[in-house]
Scaffold this motif. Structure first.
Motif, PDB file in Angstrom:
ATOM      1  N   LEU A 190     110.603   0.714  60.233  1.00 21.69           N
ATOM      2  CA  LEU A 190     111.051   2.031  59.761  1.00 21.69           C
ATOM      3  C   LEU A 190     110.265   3.169  60.413  1.00 21.69           C
ATOM      4  O   LEU A 190     110.310   4.311  59.936  1.00 21.69           O
ATOM      5  N   ASN A 191     109.570   2.845  61.501  1.00 22.65           N
ATOM      6  CA  ASN A 191     108.804   3.865  62.242  1.00 22.65           C
ATOM      7  C   ASN A 191     107.823   4.616  61.337  1.00 22.65           C
ATOM      8  O   ASN A 191     107.627   5.835  61.468  1.00 22.65           O
ATOM      9  N   GLY A 192     107.243   3.884  60.389  1.00 26.78           N
ATOM     10  CA  GLY A 192     106.234   4.452  59.513  1.00 26.78           C
ATOM     11  C   GLY A 192     106.774   5.316  58.398  1.00 26.78           C
ATOM     12  O   GLY A 192     105.989   5.876  57.613  1.00 26.78           O
ATOM     13  N   ARG A 193     108.091   5.433  58.292  1.00 25.04           N
ATOM     14  CA  ARG A 193     108.677   6.338  57.301  1.00 25.04           C
ATOM     15  C   ARG A 193     109.030   5.588  56.008  1.00 25.04           C
ATOM     16  O   ARG A 193     110.194   5.434  55.644  1.00 25.04           O
ATOM     17  N   ALA A 194     107.995   5.115  55.349  1.00 25.94           N
ATOM     18  CA  ALA A 194     108.198   4.441  54.056  1.00 25.94           C
ATOM     19  C   ALA A 194     106.890   4.443  53.291  1.00 25.94           C
ATOM     20  O   ALA A 194     105.805   4.435  53.884  1.00 25.94           O
ATOM     21  N   GLU A 195     106.997   4.458  51.975  1.00 27.73           N
ATOM     22  CA  GLU A 195     105.843   4.309  51.111  1.00 27.73           C
ATOM     23  C   GLU A 195     105.867   2.886  50.554  1.00 27.73           C
ATOM     24  O   GLU A 195     106.866   2.460  49.972  1.00 27.73           O
ATOM     25  N   ILE A 196     104.783   2.160  50.754  1.00 21.81           N
ATOM     26  CA  ILE A 196     104.729   0.753  50.352  1.00 21.81           C
ATOM     27  C   ILE A 196     103.468   0.537  49.521  1.00 21.81           C
ATOM     28  O   ILE A 196     102.373   0.913  49.935  1.00 21.81           O
ATOM     29  N   SER A 197     103.625  -0.083  48.349  1.00 27.10           N
ATOM     30  CA  SER A 197     102.453  -0.338  47.509  1.00 27.10           C
ATOM     31  C   SER A 197     102.655  -1.607  46.700  1.00 27.10           C
ATOM     32  O   SER A 197     103.774  -1.941  46.293  1.00 27.10           O
TER      33      SER A 197
END
Length: 212
Positions: A190-197
């Protein structure tokens, strides 16, 4: 460390010399869950001659119980428990309900009938490898939601929930051992365009084919 267990509940019927043997198998996490399951089976069959059972209620094999429920000692509960153990199943309870058909089976015949009933229902039950899961929260813009979902599907990650608000929010089941790889690969996708936790951890029945 993971373990094998059945998923959900399965039922089978076995008839021997006119006696009906109704076998029930279920995933039960702990002795309380096992007892609750057995109580439900007994409630369904208040007129049954016997309701015998065996269970391995924990993840390590320390919580084992069985009952002959009035059958000759060693002819019912232990054969049922032995089937569970021979299949290396944990957090699994098997109950076998008997309606007497008028023909005595003898000790050997009873043991074979209860063992066969337990084996039949365990063979029919879906079995999964339960492994430690890191439940993971993923938030992305709507433009990234389709690539994200495709990534989950193509790599065998199970989507537990979807929420469509200002952003698209996914809850995904990820093996604990794969979390860092999952996170890095998804961000790359996603080319760094995500929030993951990481949200929480627990044992989860991962299907075969889940990403390695």
């Amino acid at each position: 460390m993971g373990y094998r267990s059945v998923v959900g509940q399965t039922e089978r019927e076995h008839v021997v010399e006119k006696s009906r043997f109704l076998a029930y198998c279920a995933h039960t996490e702990g002795e309380e869950a096992a007892r609750e399951f057995l109580a439900r089976v007994r409630a369904r069959h208040p007129l049954a001659t016997h309701v015998c059972f065996g269970y391995v209620a924990d993840k390590t094999g320390n919580e084992q119980r069985f009952s002959d429920d009035g059958e000759p000692q060693g002819t019912a509960g232990m054969p049922i428990l032995n089937v569970i153990k021979s299949r290396a199943l944990y957090e699994t309870t098997v109950a076998v309900v008997r309606y007497f058909g008028g023909i005595k089976l003898g000790a050997g015949g009873l043991a074979r009938a209860y063992s066969a009933s337990a084996a039949e229902v365990c063979a029919a039950a879906p079995v999964c490898g339960y492994e430690m899961c890191t439940e993971t929260f993923v938030s992305s813009a709507y433009s990234e939601s389709a690539p994200a979902e495709r990534f989950f599907t193509e790599n065998g990650y199970e989507i537990l929930s979807r929420k469509f608000a200002e952003r698209v929010e996914f809850t995904v089941a990820v093996k604990e051992s794969e979390y860092e790889i999952f996170r890095a690969r998804l961000l790359d996708c996603l080319n760094g365009r995500a929030e993951i936790s990481a949200v929480k951890q627990y044992y989860y029945p991962f299907r075969q084919g889940n990403a390695e």
